[in-house]
Design a protein around this motif. Sequence first.
Motif, PDB file in Angstrom:
ATOM      1  N   ARG A 224       0.769  -1.240   0.043  1.00 16.36           N
ATOM      2  CA  ARG A 224       0.205   0.032   0.086  1.00 16.36           C
ATOM      3  C   ARG A 224       0.722   1.313  -0.014  1.00 16.36           C
ATOM      4  O   ARG A 224       0.379   2.285  -0.626  1.00 16.36           O
ATOM      5  CB  ARG A 224      -1.001   0.053   1.346  1.00 16.36           C
ATOM      6  N   SER A 225       2.071   1.095   0.295  1.00 14.56           N
ATOM      7  CA  SER A 225       2.995   2.348   0.583  1.00 14.56           C
ATOM      8  C   SER A 225       3.837   2.757  -0.682  1.00 14.56           C
ATOM      9  O   SER A 225       4.457   3.685  -0.721  1.00 14.56           O
ATOM     10  CB  SER A 225       3.767   2.276   1.841  1.00 14.56           C
ATOM     11  N   ARG A 255       0.765  -5.761  -5.228  1.00 17.22           N
ATOM     12  CA  ARG A 255       0.990  -4.379  -6.042  1.00 17.22           C
ATOM     13  C   ARG A 255       1.925  -4.647  -7.098  1.00 17.22           C
ATOM     14  O   ARG A 255       2.928  -5.416  -6.871  1.00 17.22           O
ATOM     15  CB  ARG A 255       1.402  -3.604  -4.808  1.00 17.22           C
TER      16      ARG A 255
END
Length: 305
Positions: A224-225, A255
């Motif tokens: 997510r980061s 991701r």
Amino acid sequence: MSAGVTRSISVRTAAKVNLHLGVGAPREDGFHPLSTVYQAIGLYDDVTVRRSPTWNLSLETAEHVNAEAIPLIDNIVHHAARALGERHGRDLVAAVQIDKNIPVAGGLAGGSADAAGALVALDRLFGLQTSDEDLLEIAAGLGSDVPFALMGGTAIGTGRGELVEPVDDPGTWWWVAVTSRDGLSTPEVYRHFDRLFPDADPEPKGIEAVLAALASGEPLLLARSLHNDLQDAALDLRPDLARLIEEGEAAGALRGIISGSGPTVVFLAEDADSARHLGADLLGAGHEIALAAPGPVSGATLVSL
């Protein structure tokens, strides 16, 4: 030559990915200030140097590496040897062989890895005993990613990326790198970034979210980061990469993100098995190159005398 003289040195160096790449508006000198978090991953080149009466550079490449894209006349390894020799006031003449597994022109810093490997190998071959500080200074003059290639692990990069500070990274992360035989010009990606974002903030986006995710050891939080300010520019120049990211995430990646200036896309997987399955799925879907690799790994490392 006496028996005590070292005749051959091999050094292994790793590819890098950018977990975070914040890019500020260009400075007066034309360079963009960067705030990045590097991670070295388990895709390696080996640089071997041997004593020789003349300078010679040779190359062996894996099947997935485009050898035609690698210059032998004006290679960064030549510049590394010259810079190290100038620091010590002598010519460093050697036969250098690069066994190349890191894909070329893909945002994985394979050339920088080779330069770092050459610095360490030549330093040991000629018994120069260059300090770590001096090696990092020489590396910074060769390219923004070369100091990190010396260091490896996970690190913060500032300035043009050449000022590196190690980060405590307790996790083991698994990546799948999908590369393209058609490279992207790093200067052109930066120019396109400037066209897309003429009012970019002079200060690049901060790294706090990625550092917190690394400290947690949780792959989903790291996914997510992940952040890359150059991604929009790279995808605008190469729309096929956006489709690749969608495909990899649909196949189970946590991701997908452009590495550096591209065109390599790196996918974060849940674990080793997930990475291997994802790589197999992407190969099965017709992509020529999908390489699973762990991180972080060491930087330039002596592997043989």
